[in-house]
Design a protein around this motif. Structure first.
Motif, short mmCIF file in Angstrom:
data_model
loop_
_atom_site.label_atom_id
_atom_site.label_comp_id
_atom_site.label_asym_id
_atom_site.label_seq_id
_atom_site.Cartn_x
_atom_site.Cartn_y
_atom_site.Cartn_z
N TYR A 78 62.81 49.84 50.36
CA TYR A 78 63.23 48.45 50.26
C TYR A 78 63.13 48.04 48.80
O TYR A 78 62.04 48.07 48.23
N ALA A 130 65.84 56.03 54.35
CA ALA A 130 66.07 54.96 55.32
C ALA A 130 65.93 53.61 54.61
O ALA A 130 64.82 53.12 54.40
N ASP A 161 66.28 49.66 54.07
CA ASP A 161 66.13 48.49 54.93
C ASP A 161 66.72 47.26 54.26
O ASP A 161 65.99 46.36 53.84
N ARG A 217 66.55 43.63 57.69
CA ARG A 217 65.27 44.26 57.41
C ARG A 217 64.33 44.19 58.61
O ARG A 217 64.11 43.12 59.18
N GLY A 260 61.23 46.26 58.49
CA GLY A 260 59.91 46.70 58.04
C GLY A 260 59.81 48.21 58.04
O GLY A 260 60.56 48.90 58.73
N MET A 291 61.35 50.89 61.03
CA MET A 291 62.53 51.66 60.65
C MET A 291 62.26 53.16 60.74
O MET A 291 63.10 53.92 61.22
N GLU A 294 50.87 58.12 42.29
CA GLU A 294 51.47 56.84 42.65
C GLU A 294 51.27 55.89 41.47
O GLU A 294 50.21 55.33 41.30
N ARG A 320 47.77 44.69 46.09
CA ARG A 320 47.79 46.06 46.58
C ARG A 320 46.47 46.38 47.28
O ARG A 320 46.43 46.96 48.36
N ARG A 350 46.09 44.50 50.55
CA ARG A 350 46.97 45.06 51.58
C ARG A 350 46.38 46.36 52.13
O ARG A 350 46.35 46.58 53.34
N ARG A 373 55.48 42.60 47.42
CA ARG A 373 55.02 43.35 46.25
C ARG A 373 54.26 42.48 45.27
O ARG A 373 54.60 41.40 45.01
#
Ligand code: GDP
Ligand code: MN
Length: 369
Positions: free
Chosen positions: A53, A81, A83, A113, A115, A119, A249, A258, A261, A369
Motif C-alpha cells: 500500500y 498484492a 491494495d 483497500r 488491509g 488481502m 528493515e 511504529r 503499533r 505510517r
C-alpha cells in the motif's frame, strides 16, 4: 524505612528478576541443536507474497532484491498484492515487469483497500494448488540472497510449520533499535530451538501451505504475523525464528508510531491467539506452552510491576516517609539510563503499557505510517 518503599522495591525487583532468570536460561539454549531434519536438497514450490500500500519509495528495490535470490527460479514465484495504492506503486510494478519479462511475477490489485492480512488471506485462497510454501514479506524488507534457500530447508522436516527471519539492524539506523534487535534475536532463536517462538516478523514469514489445508485459514480479527506463527505452534507445529535468514528493515515513519503499533499487535496476540486455537479445537500441548506462559506474562503483566513499584516509591519520596530508600532506588533507576539495553527495555515497557491500555478501549490496529 516505609512499607511502601519496600513493597515498591520488591515489585521492581520482580519486574527485572523474572525476565532476568528466563533470559539467562534462554542464553544457555541458543547454541543447542535444532533437533530437526533440515535438508538443503529439499526444494518446494515457493510463492512469495508482497502486500503493498503506497510503496513507491521501496517497491523497485524490493523486487530487485527478490530477483537476486539464489533459490532455483523455476520453483519460485512472486505475487504482489496491491491494495488500492494512491501513489506510483502500481505503475512502478508494471514497469518492473516489462523490464524483467522472464520473472515469475504476478501483479494483483484491488480497487478498494481492505488491509494487509485480509488481502493476503484472499490471495491464499487463489493460489496454484502446487504451492508448497508461501513466504509473506513487507515491501520495506530486504533479504539476504540465500534467504529462501536457507528458510526452505527447515521445511524438509514435517514438524516445521512456520519459519521467520531474524531482523538485522541497518547500518545507519538508530542505536536503540540495534540493541533491541540483537537482544531479542537471541531470545527468539533460543525459544525456537526449544520448540517455537510466539513472536514472528512481517519481513519474512514462511508458512507450509498444507498447514492451512489442515487447520484452515486463520481468518480471525486482529490476525497478524505473530498471531499466525503462534497459532501454528498451538496446533502442534514448530514455528521458528532462524538465524540464517536475515532481513533488513530500513526505519521509516515515526518511531513512536511504529513501536506502539508493534506493541499493539503483540498485546493482541498474547490476549487472543491461544483462545482462538482452543475455540477451533486445534490446541495441542507441547513445550511451547511454557514459552507462551512466560512471554504472555512478560508482555501483559510484567510492565505493570515496574510502573506500580516506581509509583509506590515516588509516593514515599513525596510524602517524605521512606525518603532515603525510595530516593536512592529512583536515582539508581535514572542513572542506569546511560545503558542502551536498559533504556530500550524501559521504552519497551512504556509501549506495552500504552498498548495494553489501548487494547481495552479499541481493537483497531489499522495501519498508518
Ligand atoms: P510495519 O509492519 O510496521 O513494518 O508496517 P509497514 O508499513 O512496513 O507495512 C507492512 C507491509 O504491509 C508493507 O509491505 C505495506 O505496504 C503493506 N501494507 C500496509 N497496509 C496495507 C494495506 O492496507 N493493504 C495491503 N495489501 N498491504 C498493506
Ligand atoms: Mn515495515
Amino acid at each position: 524505612m516505609s512499607i511502601l518503599s519496600v513493597l515498591g522495591l520488591i515489585l521492581v525487583g520482580l519486574h527485572f528478576g523474572i525476565p532476568g532468570v528466563y533470559f539467562s536460561y534462554l542464553r544457555r539454549q541458543v547454541n543447542r541443536s535444532w533437533n530437526l531434519h533440515a535438508d538443503p536438497g529439499y526444494l518446494p514450490m515457493v510463492v512469495v507474497i508482497v502486500p503493498t500500500y503506497n510503496e513507491e519509495e521501496m517497491i523497485v528495490r524490493k523486487l530487485d532484491n527478490l530477483d537476486e535470490q539464489t533459490y532455483p527460479h523455476d520453483s519460485l514465484s512472486i505475487i504482489v498484492a496491491d491494495d488500492a495504492s494512491e501513489d506510483k506503486t502500481r505503475s512502478l510494478i508494471d514497469g518492473w515487469i516489462q523490464a524483467h519479462p522472464k520473472s515469475h511475477l504476478t501483479f494483483m490489485s484491488q480497487q478498494k483497500r481492505t488491509g494487509k492480512m485480509p488481502m493476503v488471506l484472499s490471495v491464499l485462497k487463489k493460489l496454484d494448488p502446487k504451492t508448497e510454501l508461501i513466504i509473506l514479506t513487507d515491501a520495506d524488507a530486504f533479504w539476504n540472497k540465500e534467504a529462501v534457500s536457507n528458510g526452505a530447508r527447515y521445511f524438509a522436516d514435517p514438524i516445521v510449520g512456520v519459519v521467520t527471519g531474524s531482523i538485522q539492524y541497518e547500518e545507519h539506523g538508530d542505536s536503540q533499535e540495534k540493541t533491541y534487535r540483537g537482544f531479542y534475536n537471541i531470545l527468539r532463536v533460543a525459544e525456537s530451538k526449544i520448540f517455537a517462538t510466539p513472536v514472528h516478523n512481517g519481513p519474512f514469514l514462511a508458512i507450509r501451505m498444507s498447514a492451512f489445508e489442515k487447520f484452515g485459514l486463520p481468518d480471525f480479527a486482529g490476525i497478524d504475523d505473530s498471531a499466525l506463527g503462534s497459532f501454528m505452534a498451538f496446533a502442534g507445529l514448530r514455528a521458528i525464528q532462524v538465524d540464517d535468514v536475515s532481513v533488513v528493515e530500513p526505519s521509516r515513519g515515526s518511531l513512536f508510531r511504529r513501536k506502539t503499533r508493534r506493541a499493539n499487535r503483540l498485546i493482541l496476540n498474547f490476549s487472543n491467539t491461544r483462545k482462538n486455537a482452543e475455540r477451533l479445537g486445534l490446541y495441542k500441548r507441547t513445550s511451547f506452552e511454557q514459552i507462551w506462559r512466560m512471554e504472555s506474562w512478560l508482555h501483559l503483566f510484567n510492565p505493570w510491576l515496574l510502573l506500580l513499584g516506581a509509583l509506590l516509591m515516588a509516593v514515599d519520596v513525596v510524602s517524605g516517609r521512606g525518603f532515603r530508600l525510595a530516593l536512592l532506588s529512583l536515582t539508581v533507576g535514572l542513572v542506569l539510563f546511560i545503558l542502551p539495553l536498559y533504556r530500550t527495555w524501559i521504552a519497551q515497557q512504556f509501549y506495552l503499557i500504552v498498548a495494553r491500555l489501548r487494547s481495552f478501549v479499541t481493537h483497531d490496529i489499522t495501519w498508518r505510517r
